[in-house]
Design a protein around this motif. Structure first.
Motif, PDB file in Angstrom:
ATOM      1  N   MET A 234       0.824  -1.202   0.000  1.00 17.03           N
ATOM      2  CA  MET A 234       0.000   0.000   0.000  1.00 17.03           C
ATOM      3  C   MET A 234       0.864   1.261   0.000  1.00 17.03           C
ATOM      4  O   MET A 234       0.610   2.221  -0.750  1.00 17.03           O
TER       5      MET A 234
ATOM      6  N   ASP B 125      -4.866  -3.792  -4.481  1.00 16.80           N
ATOM      7  CA  ASP B 125      -4.135  -4.107  -3.247  1.00 16.80           C
ATOM      8  C   ASP B 125      -5.075  -4.149  -2.046  1.00 16.80           C
ATOM      9  O   ASP B 125      -5.022  -5.076  -1.220  1.00 16.80           O
ATOM     10  N   ARG B 126      -5.963  -3.169  -1.942  1.00 14.74           N
ATOM     11  CA  ARG B 126      -6.921  -3.147  -0.823  1.00 14.74           C
ATOM     12  C   ARG B 126      -7.916  -4.306  -0.926  1.00 14.74           C
ATOM     13  O   ARG B 126      -8.315  -4.884   0.094  1.00 14.74           O
ATOM     14  N   TYR B 127      -8.294  -4.646  -2.154  1.00 14.70           N
ATOM     15  CA  TYR B 127      -9.230  -5.758  -2.348  1.00 14.70           C
ATOM     16  C   TYR B 127      -8.615  -7.071  -1.855  1.00 14.70           C
ATOM     17  O   TYR B 127      -9.254  -7.838  -1.120  1.00 14.70           O
TER      18      TYR B 127
ATOM     19  N   ILE C 177      -8.164  -7.120   2.050  1.00 14.67           N
ATOM     20  CA  ILE C 177      -9.387  -7.221   2.859  1.00 14.67           C
ATOM     21  C   ILE C 177     -10.212  -8.463   2.512  1.00 14.67           C
ATOM     22  O   ILE C 177     -10.732  -9.142   3.400  1.00 14.67           O
TER      23      ILE C 177
ATOM     24  N   TYR D  15      -2.648 -12.667   0.457  1.00 14.11           N
ATOM     25  CA  TYR D  15      -2.120 -11.312   0.253  1.00 14.11           C
ATOM     26  C   TYR D  15      -0.610 -11.308   0.012  1.00 14.11           C
ATOM     27  O   TYR D  15      -0.119 -10.680  -0.934  1.00 14.11           O
TER      28      TYR D  15
ATOM     29  N   TYR E 116     -14.523  -0.937  -4.726  1.00 10.40           N
ATOM     30  CA  TYR E 116     -14.667  -0.461  -3.348  1.00 10.40           C
ATOM     31  C   TYR E 116     -16.025  -0.850  -2.758  1.00 10.40           C
ATOM     32  O   TYR E 116     -16.134  -1.101  -1.558  1.00 10.40           O
TER      33      TYR E 116
ATOM     34  N   ALA F  27     -10.156  -0.781   8.100  1.00 10.65           N
ATOM     35  CA  ALA F  27     -10.335  -0.905   6.661  1.00 10.65           C
ATOM     36  C   ALA F  27     -11.112   0.275   6.094  1.00 10.65           C
ATOM     37  O   ALA F  27     -10.789   0.795   5.017  1.00 10.65           O
TER      38      ALA F  27
ATOM     39  N   THR G 226      -8.879   3.354   5.783  1.00  5.62           N
ATOM     40  CA  THR G 226      -7.988   3.282   4.625  1.00  5.62           C
ATOM     41  C   THR G 226      -8.755   3.497   3.326  1.00  5.62           C
ATOM     42  O   THR G 226      -8.342   4.276   2.463  1.00  5.62           O
ATOM     43  N   CYS G 227      -9.887   2.799   3.195  1.00 10.39           N
ATOM     44  CA  CYS G 227     -10.678   2.902   1.962  1.00 10.39           C
ATOM     45  C   CYS G 227     -11.246   4.306   1.775  1.00 10.39           C
ATOM     46  O   CYS G 227     -11.380   4.771   0.640  1.00 10.39           O
TER      47      CYS G 227
ATOM     48  N   HIS H 125      -8.726   6.397   0.016  1.00 14.79           N
ATOM     49  CA  HIS H 125      -8.620   6.023  -1.394  1.00 14.79           C
ATOM     50  C   HIS H 125      -9.815   6.539  -2.190  1.00 14.79           C
ATOM     51  O   HIS H 125      -9.649   7.093  -3.290  1.00 14.79           O
TER      52      HIS H 125
END
Length: 299
Positions: free
Chosen positions: A54, A116-118, A121, A127, A213, A231, A234-235, A238
């Motif tokens: 990230m 990356d976030r997908y 999480i 990961y 998202y 989470a 962070t989201c 973004h």
């Protein structure tokens, strides 16, 4: 036939007093953009605590933001302080390429950050293997290559158009729509194709990012309250950056080829304000980034 060797930029305004004010404001904003994004990139690159994918992507996003702003802002600031504002034909084409190269690179980096976030999480067990450093480096390289291709396509289309006069651009930068208006040929067919190259990229990417998202937020229902809070924090950063980038992009390129009085303000927002806000958005809500900055810089 091309008789034009340079273009005259009318700039943001013709009011001398307003020019001085805008020159000072834009200079301060540009310096803040440059300092903030450089600060984040250097912090991430030299801080062992920020070695996850990230932050790897964030470092390059900040670098691209600084370069994107630099490709336009210095010329705009100098022109605001000058009486005659001209740019050579080659300089104009270089500015078109740089603008679209960095913008397309940033779009691809935002996609990589969403992916990356997908994975982090929704697929946490995979990961480490999925977002390995070679994979992340490849995604950054792909972003640069796609940006180069997109910028190159725009310049190839524009540079082949005949410009025989007039050569006055009612803008502070060389961009697609102002240049199409000056071409000595019928652009009713070519014009939409050129703008669609950027417009379709904005729209398709925006929809993809929003869908990803939404999927991430939906999957959070199975997480603990603490996991959801982290989470979501962070989201949220973004998503905010995505909206700040793609709403103006869609406004400029997803519409008929007509100029509006707000066009210049929207371009200033894209090239100065958004790159300046991105470092604040990513750091103010991120305790890990703030701790790393204090550890490295407050000694």
């Amino acid at each position: 036939m091309n008789n034009v060797t340079e273009f005259i930029l009318l700039g943001l305004t013709q009011d001398p007093q307003l020019q001085k004010l805008l020159c000072a404001v834009c200079l301060i904003t540009y310096l803040a953009t440059l300092a903030g994004n450089t600060f984040i990139s250097v912090t991430i690159f030299i801080s062992p605590a920020l070695g996850c994918p990230m932050y790897f992507f964030l470092a390059f996003l900040s670098l691209v933001d600084a370069l994107y702003s630099t490709s336009i802002a210095p010329k705009m600031i100098v022109d605001l302080a000058s009486e005659k504002n001209t740019i050579s034909f080659n300089g104009c084409m270089t500015q078109v390429f740089a603008e679209h190269f960095f913008a397309a690179t940033e779009i691809t980096l935002l996609i990589a950050m969403a992916f990356d976030r997908y994975v982090a999480i929704c697929k946490p067990l995979h990961y480490t293997s999925t977002m390995s450093r070679p994979v992340c480096s490849s995604l950054v390289g792909a972003a640069a290559i796609l940006g180069f291709i997109h910028g190159g396509i725009q310049v190839l289309f524009i540079a082949k158009l005949p410009f025989c006069g007039p050569n006055v651009i009612d803008h502070f930068i060389c961009d697609l729509l102002p240049l199409l208006k000056l071409a000595c040929t019928d652009t009713h067919t070519l014009g939409p194709l050129i703008t669609a190259n950027s417009g379709s990229q904005c729209l398709i990417t925006f929809i993809m990012l929003l869908a990803s998202y939404v999927n991430i937020l939906y999957s959070l229902r199975n997480h603990s309250s603490e996991g959801r809070r982290k989470a979501l924090s962070t989201c949220a950063s973004h998503i905010t950056v995505v909206i700040l980038f793609f709403v103006p992009c869609s406004y400029v390129y997803l519409r008929p080829m007509v100029s509006f009085p707000t066009d210049k303000a929207v371009h200033v927002f894209c090239t100065l304000v958004t790159p300046m806000l991105n470092p604040l958005i990513y750091t103010l809500r991120n305790e890990e980034m703030k701790r790393a900055m204090k550890k490295l810089w407050v000694k």
